[in-house]
Design a protein around this motif. Sequence first.
Motif, short mmCIF file in Angstrom:
data_model
loop_
_atom_site.label_atom_id
_atom_site.label_comp_id
_atom_site.label_asym_id
_atom_site.label_seq_id
_atom_site.Cartn_x
_atom_site.Cartn_y
_atom_site.Cartn_z
N PRO A 208 0.82 -1.22 0.00
CA PRO A 208 0.00 0.00 0.00
C PRO A 208 0.86 1.27 0.00
CG PRO A 208 0.13 -0.85 2.23
CD PRO A 208 0.93 -1.80 1.36
N ASP A 209 1.59 1.46 -1.09
CA ASP A 209 2.48 2.62 -1.19
C ASP A 209 1.65 3.85 -1.54
OD1 ASP A 209 4.47 4.45 -1.55
OD2 ASP A 209 5.68 3.22 -2.91
N ILE A 210 0.90 4.33 -0.56
CA ILE A 210 -0.01 5.45 -0.81
C ILE A 210 0.73 6.77 -0.99
CG2 ILE A 210 -2.00 4.36 0.27
CD1 ILE A 210 -1.43 6.06 2.77
N GLY A 211 2.03 6.78 -0.70
CA GLY A 211 2.82 7.95 -1.05
C GLY A 211 2.79 8.23 -2.54
N ASN A 212 2.69 7.16 -3.35
CA ASN A 212 2.58 7.33 -4.80
C ASN A 212 1.32 8.10 -5.19
OD1 ASN A 212 4.91 5.84 -5.25
ND2 ASN A 212 3.82 3.92 -5.54
N LEU A 213 0.33 8.11 -4.33
CA LEU A 213 -0.96 8.73 -4.64
C LEU A 213 -1.08 10.12 -4.03
CD1 LEU A 213 -3.22 5.57 -4.14
CD2 LEU A 213 -2.09 6.36 -6.23
N LEU A 216 0.31 13.39 -5.87
CA LEU A 216 -0.20 13.84 -7.17
C LEU A 216 -0.71 15.28 -7.09
CD1 LEU A 216 -2.14 10.62 -8.21
CD2 LEU A 216 0.14 11.36 -8.96
N HIS A 217 -0.52 16.02 -8.15
CA HIS A 217 -0.98 17.40 -8.22
C HIS A 217 -2.41 17.44 -8.78
CE1 HIS A 217 3.04 19.79 -7.96
NE2 HIS A 217 2.95 18.83 -7.06
N ARG A 218 -3.28 16.83 -8.02
CA ARG A 218 -4.70 16.78 -8.37
C ARG A 218 -5.45 16.32 -7.12
NH1 ARG A 218 -3.54 11.70 -12.35
NH2 ARG A 218 -4.19 9.98 -11.00
N PRO A 219 -6.78 16.38 -7.13
CA PRO A 219 -7.51 15.91 -5.94
C PRO A 219 -7.27 14.42 -5.70
CG PRO A 219 -8.93 17.22 -7.37
CD PRO A 219 -7.68 16.96 -8.16
N VAL A 220 -7.05 14.07 -4.45
CA VAL A 220 -6.94 12.66 -4.05
C VAL A 220 -7.69 12.48 -2.74
CG1 VAL A 220 -4.71 12.29 -5.18
CG2 VAL A 220 -4.77 13.05 -2.80
N PRO A 221 -8.20 11.28 -2.49
CA PRO A 221 -8.88 11.04 -1.21
C PRO A 221 -7.91 11.20 -0.04
CG PRO A 221 -9.41 9.32 -2.80
CD PRO A 221 -8.28 10.11 -3.39
N ASP A 222 -8.46 11.35 1.15
CA ASP A 222 -7.65 11.38 2.35
C ASP A 222 -6.84 10.09 2.44
OD1 ASP A 222 -7.26 12.56 5.23
OD2 ASP A 222 -7.73 10.43 5.53
N TRP A 223 -5.61 10.19 2.97
CA TRP A 223 -4.71 9.04 3.00
C TRP A 223 -5.32 7.84 3.70
CZ3 TRP A 223 -3.29 6.66 7.44
CH2 TRP A 223 -3.42 7.37 8.63
N GLU A 224 -6.11 8.08 4.73
CA GLU A 224 -6.69 6.96 5.48
C GLU A 224 -7.73 6.22 4.63
OE1 GLU A 224 -8.45 6.24 9.99
OE2 GLU A 224 -7.27 8.03 9.54
N GLU A 225 -8.43 6.95 3.77
CA GLU A 225 -9.39 6.31 2.86
C GLU A 225 -8.67 5.46 1.83
OE1 GLU A 225 -12.15 9.09 1.11
OE2 GLU A 225 -12.15 10.33 2.93
N LEU A 226 -7.45 5.87 1.45
CA LEU A 226 -6.67 5.09 0.49
C LEU A 226 -6.10 3.83 1.13
CD1 LEU A 226 -4.64 8.03 -1.11
CD2 LEU A 226 -6.49 6.74 -2.21
N LEU A 227 -5.75 3.92 2.39
CA LEU A 227 -5.03 2.83 3.05
C LEU A 227 -5.93 1.76 3.64
CD1 LEU A 227 -2.25 1.78 4.08
CD2 LEU A 227 -2.65 3.15 6.15
N THR A 228 -6.97 2.16 4.36
CA THR A 228 -7.73 1.21 5.18
C THR A 228 -8.28 0.02 4.40
OG1 THR A 228 -8.29 3.00 6.71
CG2 THR A 228 -9.63 1.00 6.81
N PRO A 229 -8.88 0.21 3.20
CA PRO A 229 -9.46 -0.95 2.52
C PRO A 229 -8.46 -2.02 2.11
CG PRO A 229 -10.35 1.11 1.63
CD PRO A 229 -9.18 1.47 2.48
N VAL A 230 -7.19 -1.64 1.90
CA VAL A 230 -6.22 -2.63 1.40
C VAL A 230 -5.43 -3.29 2.52
CG1 VAL A 230 -6.04 -1.39 -0.78
CG2 VAL A 230 -4.37 -0.92 1.03
#
Length: 315
Positions: A208-213, A216-230
């Motif tokens: 879960p390398d959410i640093g890659n996300l 980004l220079h665009r809207p992205v979900p909160d980091w916890e939303e990216l991480l928790t499901p995986v």
Amino acid sequence: MSYTAGDWPIGAALLQFPGTTDDGLPVQDASPRRWAEALREVAAAGFDHVDLTDSWLRPGDLPPERLRELARTLKETELGVTAVSVVRRSVIDPAPETAAGNLAYLLRTVDAAAELGVGVVCVGLHQPLTPAQREALWFWTAPGGGDPEGDEQVWNLAVERLRTVGERAAGLGVRISLEMYEDTYLGTPEDTVRLVQDIALPNVGVNPDIGNLVRLHRPVPDWEELLTPVLPYTNYWHIKNYYRDYDPATGAYFTVPAPAESGVINYRRALELALRAGFDGPICVEHYGGDGLSVAAANRDYLRRILSVKLADPS
């Protein structure tokens, strides 16, 4: 396996080490003495593990005697290996011949990892940097290649080929970890979970390398939303962080690399969530820019301090 804060495998990425020597020789063709020079720097920074990032050296392309030389060099420098990380070698590259070649390379890498006694091979679906990305100060600020949205034929090809890699790895006692990366079939937590579930092998999980996300220079979900499901599928973890800002007046985004304890991702909380989900895999600490190895060493120490509390381990 149950680790303590003191012996949890935390390896240094080799992103900061170029793939050629100062005199222009590819590291792939260099002597073990030249390999040892870089690995001794990793050990001197306090690491007992390294991530064999294949932008530096490709174990899967070493002939048997050279692979044995690498094993001896790692032993001499007293470094274990958290994983072999394969960079930008997508098995569904838009060029069919390239994709097929990448699959063959991944299979060779799995064989090499098993020969070295390495338990994890990290793979992704991201493609080589574009000319614009290579020219940018930070490559993630320019658009890169991506996987076709909604194309079930390409999706199924990804599942089939990654399952082939996973099956080879399972027979050798190696785990496969799929690295999250923007605009690929591993670019959202929903797609990542679906891909792992479609592959349906117990030794295939997620990095879960959410640093890659978040960079980004665009809207992205909160980091916890990216991480928790995986997290229930996580078996390896590249950890890095970024400062992130947004100016609503201009619509501009800004991101630059940050130490793990300083960026937008709260790794104290992230580790708590991961441990709660049962994560027990090795970790790799990364950092782009400047003396990345020293920042990675500070990141390692930061993570061990957190683990000592979360695991109730005074070491």
